[in-house]
Design an enzyme around this catalytic site. Structure first.
Site, PDB file in Angstrom:
ATOM      1  N   GLN A   1       0.832  -1.198   0.000  1.00  0.00           N
ATOM      2  CA  GLN A   1       0.000   0.000   0.000  1.00  0.00           C
ATOM      3  C   GLN A   1       0.867   1.249   0.000  1.00  0.00           C
ATOM      4  OE1 GLN A   1      -2.494   1.924   3.143  1.00  0.00           O
ATOM      5  NE2 GLN A   1      -4.133   1.056   1.896  1.00  0.00           N
TER       6      GLN A   1
ATOM      7  N   CYS B   1      -6.377   7.808   3.944  1.00  0.00           N
ATOM      8  CA  CYS B   1      -5.759   8.093   5.239  1.00  0.00           C
ATOM      9  C   CYS B   1      -6.151   9.491   5.715  1.00  0.00           C
ATOM     10  CB  CYS B   1      -4.243   7.988   5.146  1.00  0.00           C
ATOM     11  SG  CYS B   1      -3.415   8.321   6.719  1.00  0.00           S
TER      12      CYS B   1
END
Length: 190
Positions: free
Chosen positions: A72, A98
């Site tokens: 990721q 995020c």
């Protein structure tokens, strides 16, 4: 139930979510041994890879027994996919969800949801640059008044992204409150 993401077949649909400070190599191996269909590395900075940051090397370490594994990345530089493609990763995942301020303030992570054109450029360039499947994680939206997960998913699909993961909260919510399961259903239907 087997799951296919691009050209990668998973033994089941149990996927270990990437978690900073948690999903290191030993933890991923443990989860794989317990039956996880795919594991995902901790979130890795594309800039750190580009600048060969030595602390990043450990985050990118993979063992054969944990495969299939997805790496990721977070960042807004699509060229990083070409640098990382030779690595031992089966899938390249882009974090556009995020909520952490230091990432969002750089225009990365969930901040990408405020700039769908940039997100589209990044995802499209990555998909064109690599042969491995590219996936993306994003949120319901940036704020409660700017919910765009359905449109974001359609954009990702049009870029050729192999799969999406939707966090049913906005960036504004971080990890608190109740997840919106309806938005996940709407993304799936779209």
């Amino acid at each position: 139930m087997k799951l296919k993401i691009g050209n990668v077949t998973l033994e089941n649909n149990l996927i270990l979510a990437p978690m900073a400070g948690v999903t290191d190599l030993p933890f991923r191996i443990l989860c794989k041994e317990q039956g996880c269909g795919m594991v995902v590395t901790e979130m890795v900075s594309a800039k750190a890879i580009l600048y060969k940051n030595r602390n990043t090397k450990a985050l990118l370490e993979v063992e054969e027994r944990e495969r299939p594994v997805s790496v990721q990345l977070f960042g807004s530089d699509p060229d990083i996919a070409k640098l990382i493609e030779p690595g031992p990763f089966d899938i390249i995942d882009v974090n556009m969800g995020c909520p952490v301020p230091k990432i969002v303030n750089n225009g990365e992570g969930s901040a990408m949801m405020k700039n769908p054109r940039l997100a589209e450029a990044v995802l499209g360039a990555m998909v064109r640059a690599v042969k491995k499947p590219v996936t993306v994680k994003f949120r319901k939206g940036f704020t409660d008044s700017d919910v765009n997960a359905v449109e974001f998913a359609r954009m990702a699909e049009s870029c050729g992204v192999a799969a999406v993961a939707v966090h049913g909260r906005t960036r504004e919510q971080y990890y608190s409150g109740t997840a919106d399961w309806d938005i996940i259903r709407r993304v799936k239907e779209a």
